[in-house]
Design a protein around this motif. Structure first.
Motif, mmCIF file in Angstrom:
data_model
loop_
_atom_site.group_PDB
_atom_site.id
_atom_site.type_symbol
_atom_site.label_atom_id
_atom_site.label_comp_id
_atom_site.label_asym_id
_atom_site.label_seq_id
_atom_site.Cartn_x
_atom_site.Cartn_y
_atom_site.Cartn_z
ATOM 1 N N GLY A 34 12.894 1.187 -5.615
ATOM 2 C CA GLY A 34 12.164 0.124 -4.924
ATOM 3 C C GLY A 34 11.503 0.569 -3.629
ATOM 4 N N PRO A 35 12.231 1.256 -2.736
ATOM 5 C CA PRO A 35 11.600 1.703 -1.489
ATOM 6 C C PRO A 35 10.443 2.682 -1.695
ATOM 7 C CG PRO A 35 13.976 1.730 -1.256
ATOM 8 C CD PRO A 35 13.678 1.447 -2.708
ATOM 9 N N ILE A 36 10.485 3.450 -2.775
ATOM 10 C CA ILE A 36 9.384 4.382 -3.061
ATOM 11 C C ILE A 36 8.108 3.599 -3.348
ATOM 12 C CG2 ILE A 36 8.550 6.139 -4.661
ATOM 13 C CD1 ILE A 36 11.487 6.961 -5.076
ATOM 14 N N TYR A 37 8.220 2.561 -4.167
ATOM 15 C CA TYR A 37 7.043 1.757 -4.489
ATOM 16 C C TYR A 37 6.599 0.898 -3.312
ATOM 17 C CZ TYR A 37 6.833 3.208 -9.290
ATOM 18 O OH TYR A 37 6.675 3.968 -10.422
ATOM 19 N N TYR A 38 7.529 0.478 -2.474
ATOM 20 C CA TYR A 38 7.144 -0.259 -1.258
ATOM 21 C C TYR A 38 6.383 0.660 -0.309
ATOM 22 C CZ TYR A 38 7.331 -2.951 3.013
ATOM 23 O OH TYR A 38 6.972 -3.623 4.154
ATOM 24 N N ASP A 39 6.829 1.911 -0.198
ATOM 25 C CA ASP A 39 6.128 2.887 0.633
ATOM 26 C C ASP A 39 4.718 3.117 0.099
ATOM 27 O OD1 ASP A 39 6.707 4.322 3.013
ATOM 28 O OD2 ASP A 39 6.634 6.196 1.878
ATOM 29 N N ASN A 40 4.567 3.189 -1.220
ATOM 30 C CA ASN A 40 3.240 3.346 -1.799
ATOM 31 C C ASN A 40 2.372 2.128 -1.534
ATOM 32 O OD1 ASN A 40 1.536 2.851 -4.663
ATOM 33 N ND2 ASN A 40 1.300 4.818 -3.653
ATOM 34 N N TYR A 41 2.959 0.953 -1.533
ATOM 35 C CA TYR A 41 2.224 -0.268 -1.196
ATOM 36 C C TYR A 41 1.685 -0.175 0.235
ATOM 37 C CZ TYR A 41 1.554 -5.126 0.227
ATOM 38 O OH TYR A 41 1.046 -6.281 0.738
ATOM 39 N N LEU A 42 2.483 0.352 1.159
ATOM 40 C CA LEU A 42 2.030 0.528 2.541
ATOM 41 C C LEU A 42 0.914 1.562 2.633
ATOM 42 C CD1 LEU A 42 5.482 0.485 4.384
ATOM 43 C CD2 LEU A 42 3.805 -1.373 4.209
ATOM 44 N N VAL A 43 1.007 2.614 1.819
ATOM 45 C CA VAL A 43 -0.054 3.623 1.778
ATOM 46 C C VAL A 43 -1.344 2.993 1.270
ATOM 47 C CG1 VAL A 43 -0.821 5.739 0.627
ATOM 48 C CG2 VAL A 43 1.489 5.597 1.547
ATOM 49 N N LYS A 44 -1.258 2.181 0.211
ATOM 50 C CA LYS A 44 -2.445 1.506 -0.320
ATOM 51 C C LYS A 44 -3.081 0.603 0.732
ATOM 52 C CE LYS A 44 -1.325 1.175 -5.221
ATOM 53 N NZ LYS A 44 -1.024 0.241 -6.316
ATOM 54 N N GLN A 45 -2.256 -0.102 1.486
ATOM 55 C CA GLN A 45 -2.783 -0.970 2.535
ATOM 56 C C GLN A 45 -3.500 -0.158 3.614
ATOM 57 O OE1 GLN A 45 0.496 -3.351 4.021
ATOM 58 N NE2 GLN A 45 -0.328 -5.142 2.976
ATOM 59 N N ALA A 46 -2.910 0.954 4.025
ATOM 60 C CA ALA A 46 -3.528 1.785 5.058
ATOM 61 C C ALA A 46 -4.859 2.353 4.577
ATOM 62 C CB ALA A 46 -2.577 2.909 5.459
ATOM 63 N N VAL A 47 -4.898 2.800 3.331
ATOM 64 C CA VAL A 47 -6.142 3.350 2.772
ATOM 65 C C VAL A 47 -7.193 2.247 2.652
ATOM 66 C CG1 VAL A 47 -7.139 4.357 0.683
ATOM 67 C CG2 VAL A 47 -5.022 5.287 1.613
ATOM 68 N N ALA A 48 -6.787 1.061 2.234
ATOM 69 C CA ALA A 48 -7.731 -0.053 2.102
ATOM 70 C C ALA A 48 -8.283 -0.471 3.459
ATOM 71 C CB ALA A 48 -7.059 -1.235 1.420
ATOM 72 N N LYS A 61 -14.079 14.002 10.077
ATOM 73 C CA LYS A 61 -12.862 14.238 9.310
ATOM 74 C C LYS A 61 -11.626 14.056 10.188
ATOM 75 C CE LYS A 61 -14.372 17.487 5.785
ATOM 76 N NZ LYS A 61 -14.145 18.811 5.202
ATOM 77 N N ARG A 62 -11.710 14.550 11.396
ATOM 78 C CA ARG A 62 -10.584 14.443 12.326
ATOM 79 C C ARG A 62 -10.281 12.976 12.648
ATOM 80 N NH1 ARG A 62 -10.517 18.159 17.454
ATOM 81 N NH2 ARG A 62 -9.827 19.599 15.857
ATOM 82 N N GLN A 63 -11.325 12.184 12.847
ATOM 83 C CA GLN A 63 -11.119 10.766 13.150
ATOM 84 C C GLN A 63 -10.537 10.018 11.950
ATOM 85 O OE1 GLN A 63 -15.169 9.951 14.300
ATOM 86 N NE2 GLN A 63 -14.597 9.727 16.469
ATOM 87 N N VAL A 64 -10.986 10.361 10.747
ATOM 88 C CA VAL A 64 -10.446 9.734 9.538
ATOM 89 C C VAL A 64 -8.968 10.079 9.406
ATOM 90 C CG1 VAL A 64 -10.534 9.716 7.019
ATOM 91 C CG2 VAL A 64 -12.652 9.656 8.335
ATOM 92 N N ARG A 65 -8.631 11.351 9.575
ATOM 93 C CA ARG A 65 -7.236 11.778 9.463
ATOM 94 C C ARG A 65 -6.381 11.123 10.543
ATOM 95 N NH1 ARG A 65 -5.810 15.664 6.265
ATOM 96 N NH2 ARG A 65 -7.815 16.697 6.346
ATOM 97 N N SER A 66 -6.919 11.022 11.744
ATOM 98 C CA SER A 66 -6.196 10.372 12.838
ATOM 99 C C SER A 66 -6.005 8.880 12.556
ATOM 100 C CB SER A 66 -6.951 10.574 14.146
ATOM 101 O OG SER A 66 -6.359 9.839 15.182
ATOM 102 N N GLY A 67 -7.033 8.243 12.013
ATOM 103 C CA GLY A 67 -6.941 6.822 11.691
ATOM 104 C C GLY A 67 -5.906 6.544 10.620
ATOM 105 N N ILE A 68 -5.884 7.387 9.580
ATOM 106 C CA ILE A 68 -4.909 7.182 8.512
ATOM 107 C C ILE A 68 -3.503 7.485 9.021
ATOM 108 C CG2 ILE A 68 -4.916 9.423 7.348
ATOM 109 C CD1 ILE A 68 -5.301 6.280 5.432
ATOM 110 N N GLU A 69 -3.386 8.482 9.900
ATOM 111 C CA GLU A 69 -2.074 8.826 10.463
ATOM 112 C C GLU A 69 -1.529 7.697 11.338
ATOM 113 O OE1 GLU A 69 0.050 12.488 12.889
ATOM 114 O OE2 GLU A 69 -2.105 12.524 12.542
ATOM 115 N N LYS A 70 -2.398 7.077 12.129
ATOM 116 C CA LYS A 70 -1.967 5.945 12.959
ATOM 117 C C LYS A 70 -1.514 4.781 12.088
ATOM 118 C CE LYS A 70 -4.864 7.048 16.906
ATOM 119 N NZ LYS A 70 -6.057 6.688 17.673
ATOM 120 N N ARG A 71 -2.248 4.529 11.014
ATOM 121 C CA ARG A 71 -1.862 3.430 10.119
ATOM 122 C C ARG A 71 -0.534 3.727 9.424
ATOM 123 N NH1 ARG A 71 -7.448 3.382 10.255
ATOM 124 N NH2 ARG A 71 -8.377 1.301 10.435
#
Length: 126
Positions: A34-48, A61-71
């Motif tokens: 369950g926590p693995i799929y919840y973590d993937n749900y959070l990844v999907k939200q950050a990417v969206a 590229k650096r700003q995109v990587r920084s933005g995804i890392e912050k999320r």
């Protein structure tokens, strides 16, 4: 006149133990996977959220990587890192983010489960 039943009614002790073991096993699976799929749900939200950002095409590229890392940090994502993201950028007209990762979780003893995920998006014209 008294009637005696020749068959016993109800569950035996062994059948109750077997049912409890099956229920315990599936509960363990839910608690481990369950926590693995919840973590993937959070990844999907950050990417969206990054995809829906109006200035995403203008980011480097650096700003995109920084933005995804912050999320990921805000959402407490633990199974994947922003460094795992493959970012393709062509000027201010094209942005592609690919994030492929797998998670291995030990269930019990030498029984492991492997879950693979692939997330990402494309913005702009090639």
């Amino acid at each position: 006149m008294k009637l005696y039943r020749s068959k016993a009614n109800g569950l035996t002790f062994i059948s109750i133990v077997v049912i409890l073991l099956v229920v315990a096993f599936f509960t363990l699976l839910i608690l481990k996977i369950g926590p693995i799929y919840y973590d993937n749900y959070l990844v999907k939200q950050a990417v969206a959220k990054l995809k829906n950002d109006p200035g995403a095409l203008e980011m480097s590229k650096r700003q995109v990587r920084s933005g995804i890392e912050k999320r990921f940090d805000v959402s407490y994502v633990k199974d994947v890192n922003a460094r795992d993201a493959i970012i393709t950028k062509r000027g201010n007209h094209y942005l592609k983010l690919e994030l492929e990762y797998e998670v291995v979780e030990n269930i019990v003893g030498n029984l492991d489960v492997l879950v693979t995920f692939k997330e990402g998006f494309e913005l702009g014209d090639r």
